[in-house]
Write a protein that holds these residues in place. Structure first.
Motif, PDB file in Angstrom:
ATOM      1  N   ASP A  27     -10.745  -2.961  -1.133  1.00 28.02           N
ATOM      2  CA  ASP A  27     -11.136  -3.268   0.242  1.00 28.02           C
ATOM      3  C   ASP A  27     -10.118  -2.774   1.264  1.00 28.02           C
ATOM      4  O   ASP A  27     -10.337  -2.926   2.468  1.00 28.02           O
ATOM      5  N   TYR A  28      -9.014  -2.186   0.777  1.00 31.58           N
ATOM      6  CA  TYR A  28      -7.921  -1.784   1.666  1.00 31.58           C
ATOM      7  C   TYR A  28      -7.607  -0.310   1.451  1.00 31.58           C
ATOM      8  O   TYR A  28      -6.930   0.061   0.483  1.00 31.58           O
ATOM      9  N   ASP A  29      -8.096   0.545   2.332  1.00 33.62           N
ATOM     10  CA  ASP A  29      -7.896   1.982   2.188  1.00 33.62           C
ATOM     11  C   ASP A  29      -6.428   2.344   2.370  1.00 33.62           C
ATOM     12  O   ASP A  29      -5.730   1.804   3.224  1.00 33.62           O
ATOM     13  N   HIS A  30      -5.978   3.308   1.548  1.00 32.12           N
ATOM     14  CA  HIS A  30      -4.627   3.821   1.729  1.00 32.12           C
ATOM     15  C   HIS A  30      -4.529   4.638   3.011  1.00 32.12           C
ATOM     16  O   HIS A  30      -5.446   5.387   3.346  1.00 32.12           O
ATOM     17  N   PRO A  31      -3.413   4.531   3.725  1.00 36.84           N
ATOM     18  CA  PRO A  31      -3.172   5.460   4.834  1.00 36.84           C
ATOM     19  C   PRO A  31      -2.843   6.843   4.285  1.00 36.84           C
ATOM     20  O   PRO A  31      -2.517   6.998   3.100  1.00 36.84           O
ATOM     21  N   THR A  32      -2.915   7.849   5.113  1.00 38.83           N
ATOM     22  CA  THR A  32      -2.522   9.193   4.711  1.00 38.83           C
ATOM     23  C   THR A  32      -1.017   9.363   4.925  1.00 38.83           C
ATOM     24  O   THR A  32      -0.407   8.645   5.726  1.00 38.83           O
ATOM     25  N   PRO A  33      -0.419  10.331   4.230  1.00 42.13           N
ATOM     26  CA  PRO A  33       0.998  10.612   4.514  1.00 42.13           C
ATOM     27  C   PRO A  33       1.231  10.945   5.988  1.00 42.13           C
ATOM     28  O   PRO A  33       2.251  10.544   6.557  1.00 42.13           O
ATOM     29  N   ASP A  82      10.274   2.648  -0.696  1.00 44.92           N
ATOM     30  CA  ASP A  82       9.225   3.460  -1.317  1.00 44.92           C
ATOM     31  C   ASP A  82       7.871   2.859  -0.998  1.00 44.92           C
ATOM     32  O   ASP A  82       7.719   1.637  -0.915  1.00 44.92           O
ATOM     33  N   LEU A  83       6.868   3.759  -0.833  1.00 45.44           N
ATOM     34  CA  LEU A  83       5.520   3.332  -0.483  1.00 45.44           C
ATOM     35  C   LEU A  83       4.515   3.629  -1.585  1.00 45.44           C
ATOM     36  O   LEU A  83       3.307   3.545  -1.366  1.00 45.44           O
ATOM     37  N   GLY A  84       4.999   3.989  -2.758  1.00 46.06           N
ATOM     38  CA  GLY A  84       4.124   4.132  -3.911  1.00 46.06           C
ATOM     39  C   GLY A  84       3.276   5.383  -3.907  1.00 46.06           C
ATOM     40  O   GLY A  84       3.491   6.319  -3.142  1.00 46.06           O
ATOM     41  N   GLY A  85       2.283   5.377  -4.792  1.00 42.80           N
ATOM     42  CA  GLY A  85       1.366   6.498  -4.883  1.00 42.80           C
ATOM     43  C   GLY A  85       0.250   6.355  -3.869  1.00 42.80           C
ATOM     44  O   GLY A  85      -0.428   5.327  -3.823  1.00 42.80           O
ATOM     45  N   LEU A  86       0.069   7.380  -3.056  1.00 41.45           N
ATOM     46  CA  LEU A  86      -0.983   7.366  -2.044  1.00 41.45           C
ATOM     47  C   LEU A  86      -2.155   8.202  -2.532  1.00 41.45           C
ATOM     48  O   LEU A  86      -2.011   9.386  -2.808  1.00 41.45           O
ATOM     49  N   SER A  87      -3.305   7.563  -2.641  1.00 41.80           N
ATOM     50  CA  SER A  87      -4.521   8.243  -3.075  1.00 41.80           C
ATOM     51  C   SER A  87      -5.662   7.760  -2.183  1.00 41.80           C
ATOM     52  O   SER A  87      -5.515   6.780  -1.452  1.00 41.80           O
ATOM     53  N   PRO A  88      -6.808   8.419  -2.223  1.00 43.38           N
ATOM     54  CA  PRO A  88      -7.901   8.015  -1.332  1.00 43.38           C
ATOM     55  C   PRO A  88      -8.357   6.571  -1.516  1.00 43.38           C
ATOM     56  O   PRO A  88      -8.752   5.911  -0.564  1.00 43.38           O
ATOM     57  N   ILE A  89      -8.308   6.075  -2.761  1.00 38.05           N
ATOM     58  CA  ILE A  89      -8.806   4.738  -3.058  1.00 38.05           C
ATOM     59  C   ILE A  89      -7.717   3.936  -3.763  1.00 38.05           C
ATOM     60  O   ILE A  89      -7.088   4.424  -4.705  1.00 38.05           O
ATOM     61  N   ILE A 132      17.512   0.609  -8.205  1.00 33.72           N
ATOM     62  CA  ILE A 132      16.073   0.357  -8.328  1.00 33.72           C
ATOM     63  C   ILE A 132      15.454   0.383  -6.938  1.00 33.72           C
ATOM     64  O   ILE A 132      15.873  -0.349  -6.043  1.00 33.72           O
ATOM     65  N   ALA A 133      14.454   1.241  -6.758  1.00 36.72           N
ATOM     66  CA  ALA A 133      13.769   1.320  -5.471  1.00 36.72           C
ATOM     67  C   ALA A 133      12.834   0.123  -5.297  1.00 36.72           C
ATOM     68  O   ALA A 133      12.150  -0.283  -6.239  1.00 36.72           O
ATOM     69  N   ILE A 134      12.824  -0.429  -4.097  1.00 37.63           N
ATOM     70  CA  ILE A 134      11.896  -1.509  -3.755  1.00 37.63           C
ATOM     71  C   ILE A 134      10.689  -0.889  -3.074  1.00 37.63           C
ATOM     72  O   ILE A 134      10.820  -0.196  -2.065  1.00 37.63           O
ATOM     73  N   GLN A 135       9.516  -1.133  -3.644  1.00 34.51           N
ATOM     74  CA  GLN A 135       8.283  -0.501  -3.171  1.00 34.51           C
ATOM     75  C   GLN A 135       7.347  -1.551  -2.574  1.00 34.51           C
ATOM     76  O   GLN A 135       7.201  -2.647  -3.118  1.00 34.51           O
ATOM     77  N   ILE A 136       6.730  -1.203  -1.447  1.00 38.05           N
ATOM     78  CA  ILE A 136       5.675  -2.044  -0.882  1.00 38.05           C
ATOM     79  C   ILE A 136       4.426  -1.196  -0.669  1.00 38.05           C
ATOM     80  O   ILE A 136       4.524  -0.004  -0.383  1.00 38.05           O
ATOM     81  N   PRO A 137       3.233  -1.777  -0.830  1.00 37.30           N
ATOM     82  CA  PRO A 137       1.986  -1.028  -0.613  1.00 37.30           C
ATOM     83  C   PRO A 137       1.683  -0.948   0.883  1.00 37.30           C
ATOM     84  O   PRO A 137       1.431  -1.969   1.526  1.00 37.30           O
ATOM     85  N   PRO A 138       1.686   0.235   1.480  1.00 39.93           N
ATOM     86  CA  PRO A 138       1.537   0.326   2.936  1.00 39.93           C
ATOM     87  C   PRO A 138       0.154  -0.027   3.442  1.00 39.93           C
ATOM     88  O   PRO A 138      -0.015  -0.291   4.640  1.00 39.93           O
ATOM     89  N   ASN A 139      -0.838  -0.054   2.547  1.00 43.17           N
ATOM     90  CA  ASN A 139      -2.189  -0.418   2.986  1.00 43.17           C
ATOM     91  C   ASN A 139      -2.402  -1.922   3.063  1.00 43.17           C
ATOM     92  O   ASN A 139      -3.443  -2.377   3.542  1.00 43.17           O
ATOM     93  N   ASP A 172       3.863  -3.238  12.005  1.00 46.35           N
ATOM     94  CA  ASP A 172       5.067  -4.025  12.246  1.00 46.35           C
ATOM     95  C   ASP A 172       5.608  -4.630  10.953  1.00 46.35           C
ATOM     96  O   ASP A 172       6.823  -4.697  10.751  1.00 46.35           O
ATOM     97  N   GLY A 173       4.697  -5.066  10.087  1.00 44.58           N
ATOM     98  CA  GLY A 173       5.136  -5.582   8.800  1.00 44.58           C
ATOM     99  C   GLY A 173       5.799  -4.507   7.957  1.00 44.58           C
ATOM    100  O   GLY A 173       6.801  -4.755   7.276  1.00 44.58           O
ATOM    101  N   LEU A 174       5.241  -3.306   8.000  1.00 38.07           N
ATOM    102  CA  LEU A 174       5.819  -2.184   7.276  1.00 38.07           C
ATOM    103  C   LEU A 174       7.239  -1.901   7.764  1.00 38.07           C
ATOM    104  O   LEU A 174       8.172  -1.774   6.958  1.00 38.07           O
ATOM    105  N   LEU A 175       7.411  -1.820   9.073  1.00 32.80           N
ATOM    106  CA  LEU A 175       8.736  -1.530   9.621  1.00 32.80           C
ATOM    107  C   LEU A 175       9.728  -2.637   9.283  1.00 32.80           C
ATOM    108  O   LEU A 175      10.898  -2.373   8.998  1.00 32.80           O
ATOM    109  N   ALA A 176       9.274  -3.881   9.312  1.00 31.01           N
ATOM    110  CA  ALA A 176      10.159  -4.998   8.970  1.00 31.01           C
ATOM    111  C   ALA A 176      10.581  -4.940   7.506  1.00 31.01           C
ATOM    112  O   ALA A 176      11.732  -5.216   7.162  1.00 31.01           O
ATOM    113  N   CYS A 177       9.650  -4.574   6.625  1.00 37.06           N
ATOM    114  CA  CYS A 177       9.980  -4.450   5.200  1.00 37.06           C
ATOM    115  C   CYS A 177      10.964  -3.313   4.957  1.00 37.06           C
ATOM    116  O   CYS A 177      11.885  -3.428   4.132  1.00 37.06           O
ATOM    117  N   LEU A 178      10.790  -2.206   5.663  1.00 36.19           N
ATOM    118  CA  LEU A 178      11.725  -1.093   5.520  1.00 36.19           C
ATOM    119  C   LEU A 178      13.108  -1.494   6.011  1.00 36.19           C
ATOM    120  O   LEU A 178      14.127  -1.200   5.374  1.00 36.19           O
TER     121      LEU A 178
END
Length: 337
Positions: free
Chosen positions: A285-291, A272-279, A248-255, A260-266
């Protein structure tokens, strides 16, 4: 000069020690919302509208939009809907509307993944025929939240959420679930919720991913709340790594995390960083980053960002034959971009 916190220093050290690290996946996605109306009134929600006060997404609009998404390389259509109450006379129309959105996505060569709240077995069986995967957050299984944040949310009863995982397993649906962290629960509650997910997966083998979503305050929620701090999220990742099966993949929302929190979680086990979309419709209130920006953020720590589909390869044989052919076309395109 900007000071570095102990957490930032430790997370960088943890990421450095773990090299070389490997791949982190994401899905190039776009979210369609059939309706924002929802009969639940969770105090932390930044998504919902009152029943009857959210126009349903027009099918003509969907049909016009989908080919453009396909041209842009979007593969996943996340069909994310608020909930019409099970006893409502509009429930059948609501489900039919979601089915039609999924059918249009498939006709456009895209891959639907629906999260529409708890469903009856018959409803779930219908959606299985037009989705490559489905999902529902367990959130937390402790009943004490029914006295606070879920007091006016009938479909957030733990037994209702867990029954969806069981139904999905019985129907052979590749499934995504997850925990919402920071609602007033404890680490012991996290372990109990993770254990319940693991037990159901051991029976059916159908859970692809578990999302660990930190509560992140927004402007629309009914009651103010504190954001879950990043060390707690890292701890949740470590617990998930310990209590979930390795497949089972463990996913966190990168936005919802810092770099630093992202790197620590990885480094702690998220992959996995989930589905990335514009909104991010759940956390607007938290925009997704781009790939591209994510790739740049994680590469110095030894990670490689890799696209994936909303259905994991081991579940391809579970899909209806027409969807298997479509999925294989997408897998070929990912291999030979």
């Amino acid at each position: 000069m900007e000071q570095t916190t102990d957490f930032e220093r430790s997370s960088r050290q943890l990421a450095t020690v773990a090299q070389p690290l490997g791949s982190v996946t994401y899905s190039r996605a776009h979210t369609l919302v059939p309706t924002y109306e929802c009969f639940n009134r969770c105090t932390y929600c930044n998504f919902r509208a009152e029943p009857g006060r959210s126009p349903w997404l027009g099918l003509d609009q969907v049909a016009q939009q989908l080919p453009i998404l396909r041209q842009r390389g979007v593969g996943e259509v996340l069909v994310l809907s608020g909930e019409v109450a099970p006893g409502s006379p509009r429930r059948a129309s609501w489900l039919r509307h979601i089915l039609q959105v999924c059918e249009l996505a498939l006709e456009a060569g895209l891959l639907p993944h629906t999260n529409a709240g708890p469903l009856s077995r018959a409803e779930m069986a219908q959606l299985r025929e037009v989705n490559v995967s489905m999902g529902l957050m367990v959130e937390q299984i402790t009943p004490k939240l029914l006295e606070t944040v879920h007091r006016h949310a009938p479909s957030k009863r733990p037994e209702v959420r867990l029954s969806q995982l069981i139904q999905a397993g019985e129907l052979g649906i590749p499934f995504t679930t997850g925990l919402l962290l920071g609602l007033g629960e404890t680490e012991a509650d996290w372990v109990e919720s993770l254990g319940a997910i693991a037990t159901i997966h051991h029976r059916y083998g159908h859970i692809q991913e578990v999302i660990l979503q930190p509560h992140s305050p927004g402007q629309r929620q009914l009651q103010p709340g504190m954001a879950l701090d990043e060390p707690a999220l890292v701890k949740a990742v470590q617990l998930a790594k310990d209590h979930l099966p390795p497949e089972i993949a463990i996913q966190i929302p990168p936005n919802l995390v810092s770099r630093d929190g992202l790197l620590a979680c990885l480094a702690a086990g998220a992959r996995d960083l989930g589905g990335l979309s514009p909104i991010d419709e759940v956390n607007p209130d938290y925009d997704h980053p781009t790939p591209e920006s994510l790739r740049e953020a994680i590469a110095p720590a030894g990670w490689q960002l890799q696209p994936r589909l909303p259905v994991y390869p081991q579940y391809d044989p579970w899909l209806p034959k027409p969807m298997q052919f479509l999925v294989q076309t997408w897998r070929t395109s990912l291999t030979n971009p």
